[in-house]
Design a protein around this motif. Structure first.
Motif, mmCIF file in Angstrom:
data_model
loop_
_atom_site.group_PDB
_atom_site.id
_atom_site.type_symbol
_atom_site.label_atom_id
_atom_site.label_comp_id
_atom_site.label_asym_id
_atom_site.label_seq_id
_atom_site.Cartn_x
_atom_site.Cartn_y
_atom_site.Cartn_z
ATOM 1 N N THR A 1 -12.029 7.030 4.276
ATOM 2 C CA THR A 1 -11.067 6.094 4.850
ATOM 3 C C THR A 1 -10.202 5.468 3.768
ATOM 4 O O THR A 1 -9.001 5.260 3.959
ATOM 5 N N GLY A 2 -10.812 5.167 2.607
ATOM 6 C CA GLY A 2 -10.029 4.620 1.509
ATOM 7 C C GLY A 2 -8.944 5.573 1.044
ATOM 8 O O GLY A 2 -7.799 5.173 0.819
ATOM 9 N N VAL B 1 -2.711 8.328 2.851
ATOM 10 C CA VAL B 1 -2.089 9.384 3.660
ATOM 11 C C VAL B 1 -1.358 8.782 4.844
ATOM 12 O O VAL B 1 -0.198 9.126 5.138
ATOM 13 N N VAL B 2 -2.014 7.852 5.544
ATOM 14 C CA VAL B 2 -1.398 7.218 6.713
ATOM 15 C C VAL B 2 -0.225 6.346 6.286
ATOM 16 O O VAL B 2 0.814 6.320 6.952
ATOM 17 N N LEU B 3 -0.395 5.625 5.177
ATOM 18 C CA LEU B 3 0.688 4.784 4.674
ATOM 19 C C LEU B 3 1.915 5.622 4.368
ATOM 20 O O LEU B 3 3.052 5.249 4.724
ATOM 21 N N TYR B 4 1.727 6.763 3.722
ATOM 22 C CA TYR B 4 2.845 7.652 3.398
ATOM 23 C C TYR B 4 3.516 8.173 4.670
ATOM 24 O O TYR B 4 4.751 8.205 4.769
ATOM 25 N N LEU B 5 2.717 8.554 5.662
ATOM 26 C CA LEU B 5 3.270 9.088 6.905
ATOM 27 C C LEU B 5 4.080 8.034 7.650
ATOM 28 O O LEU B 5 5.217 8.299 8.090
ATOM 29 N N LEU B 6 3.533 6.831 7.775
ATOM 30 C CA LEU B 6 4.232 5.774 8.500
ATOM 31 C C LEU B 6 5.481 5.313 7.743
ATOM 32 O O LEU B 6 6.530 5.066 8.350
ATOM 33 N N ALA B 7 5.362 5.192 6.418
ATOM 34 C CA ALA B 7 6.529 4.788 5.625
ATOM 35 C C ALA B 7 7.629 5.833 5.710
ATOM 36 O O ALA B 7 8.816 5.492 5.815
#
Length: 280
Positions: free
Chosen positions: A205-206, A211-217
Motif C-alpha cells: 500500500t505504501g 502509483v495512485v497519486l501519479y494516476l490521479l495527478a
C-alpha cells in the motif's frame, strides 16, 4: 579495521538512521500542508480578493497570483486536501475489493480461482489513463467517479498479492492444519490470514500510494478529473503551465509538493523494507 574502514562503516550505519528523517520530512511537509492548510489560510477565495493575473510574489501575495489573479499561497494551502483524500480513497477502494477477491481466489476451488483471475486479467490489460479518458468522455467527471475508477484499477494487483500470499506453501500448511482442527472459514480468513497479510499489504500500500497519486495527478493535469477552478495541486500546474517563466511559483510550488509527497512515500517504504530484511 583501518580508520577509513571505520569511517565507511560508521557512514553506512548512520545512513539507515538518517533516511527516515529525510523521508518523514519530505512526506510530512505536503501532508501537513494538506491537513492544516485550510485552517491556516483562512477566509475564502472571494475574501482574499483577486489581483492582476500571473503576478510575481509581492505585497499581499507572498507567492504571487495565478493566471486568474487568485492568490497562489491560498490556493496551495487549500489544494492538498483533495490530493491526499482522493489518493487514500482510491487505495481504500482497491483494498476493500482486492483483499476479499484474493482470499476467494486463493481458496481450494480452482474454478473460482480461474474465474476471478481471468476476469481481472482483462481489467489489468486496460491502460489507466485510457479508462479515465473514456470516463470523462461519457460525462462522469465528478471526483467520486475519479476516485472509484482509480481504486478499481488497483484491484488486480492487490488481488494477485493476496492470492500469492495465501497460496504460499507455508500458509497453505497452516490453513490445512486449522481446518483439521475444525476451525471455521471466518477464523481462518479473518483471523489467521488477515494477520499474516498485514505486513505485505502495508508495504504494498505504501508503494501503491505513489502509483495512485501519479494516476490521479495525471488525470487532473490532463483535465479529466476535477474542474479547472479547483485549487488541486495538479490542476494548478496545468492551469499555470503557460506562465511558467513569468510566474514560476504558481507551477513550481505545487509541483514540488507533489514530488515531495511521492518521493517521501517511496523513501519511507524503502526504509521499512530494508528494516524488514534486516530483521529476518
Amino acid at each position: 579495521m583501518t580508520p577509513l574502514g571505520q569511517a565507511g562503516a560508521a557512514s553506512r550505519g548512520d545512513g539507515p538512521r538518517r533516511r527516515p528523517w529525510i523521508a518523514l520530512t519530505l512526506l510530512g511537509v505536503p501532508v501537513l500542508a494538506a491537513l492544516l492548510g485550510p485552517w491556516t489560510a483562512g477566509g475564502t477565495a472571494v475574501a482574499r480578493g483577486r489581483g492582476l493575473p500571473s503576478q510575481p510574489p509581492g505585497a499581499g501575495h507572498p507567492l504571487g497570483t495565478d493566471v486568474l489573479g487568485r492568490d497562489v499561497l491560498w490556493l496551495v494551502l487549500h489544494g492538498g486536501a483533495s490530493v491526499v483524500a482522493s489518493t487514500l480513497g482510491a487505495l481504500l477502494v482497491g483494498l476493500a475489493v482486492g483483499v476479499p477477491l484474493g482470499l476467494l481466489a486463493g481458496g481450494p476451488r480452482r474454478a473460482v480461482d480461474e474465474t476471478v483471475m481471468r476476469g481481472l486479467d482483462l481489467l489489468l490489460a486496460l491502460p489507466g489513463l485510457l479508462v479515465l479518458m473514456t470516463l470523462a468522455a461519457t460525462g462522469h467527471r465528478d471526483w467520486y467517479w475519479l476516485v472509484l475508477v482509480a481504486g478499481v484499477l488497483q484491484v488486480p494487483a492487490v488481488t494477485r498479492l493476496v492470492r500469492g500470499a495465501v497460496l504460499a506453501p507455508a500458509t497453505r500448511t497452516v490453513v490445512e492444519a486449522l481446518r483439521m482442527q475444525g476451525r471455521g472459514w471466518a477464523y481462518i480468513h479473518l483471523g489467521h490470514l488477515t494477520r499474516e497479510l498485514a505486513a505485505p499489504l502495508a508495504t504494498d500500500t505504501g508503494g501503491r500510494f505513489s502509483v495512485v497519486l501519479y494516476l490521479l495527478a495525471s488525470a487532473n493535469f490532463l483535465g479529466l478529473g476535477l474542474p479547472a477552478s479547483s485549487p488541486d495541486w495538479a490542476v494548478l500546474i496545468e492551469r499555470n503551465s503557460d506562465a511558467l517563466f513569468t510566474q514560476p511559483a504558481a507551477v513550481l510550488v505545487p509541483a514540488g509538493l507533489l514530488t515531495a509527497l511521492c518521493v517521501g512515500g517511496n523513501l519511507l517504504v524503502d526504509h521499512v523494507l530494508a528494516n524488514r530484511g534486516k530483521g529476518r
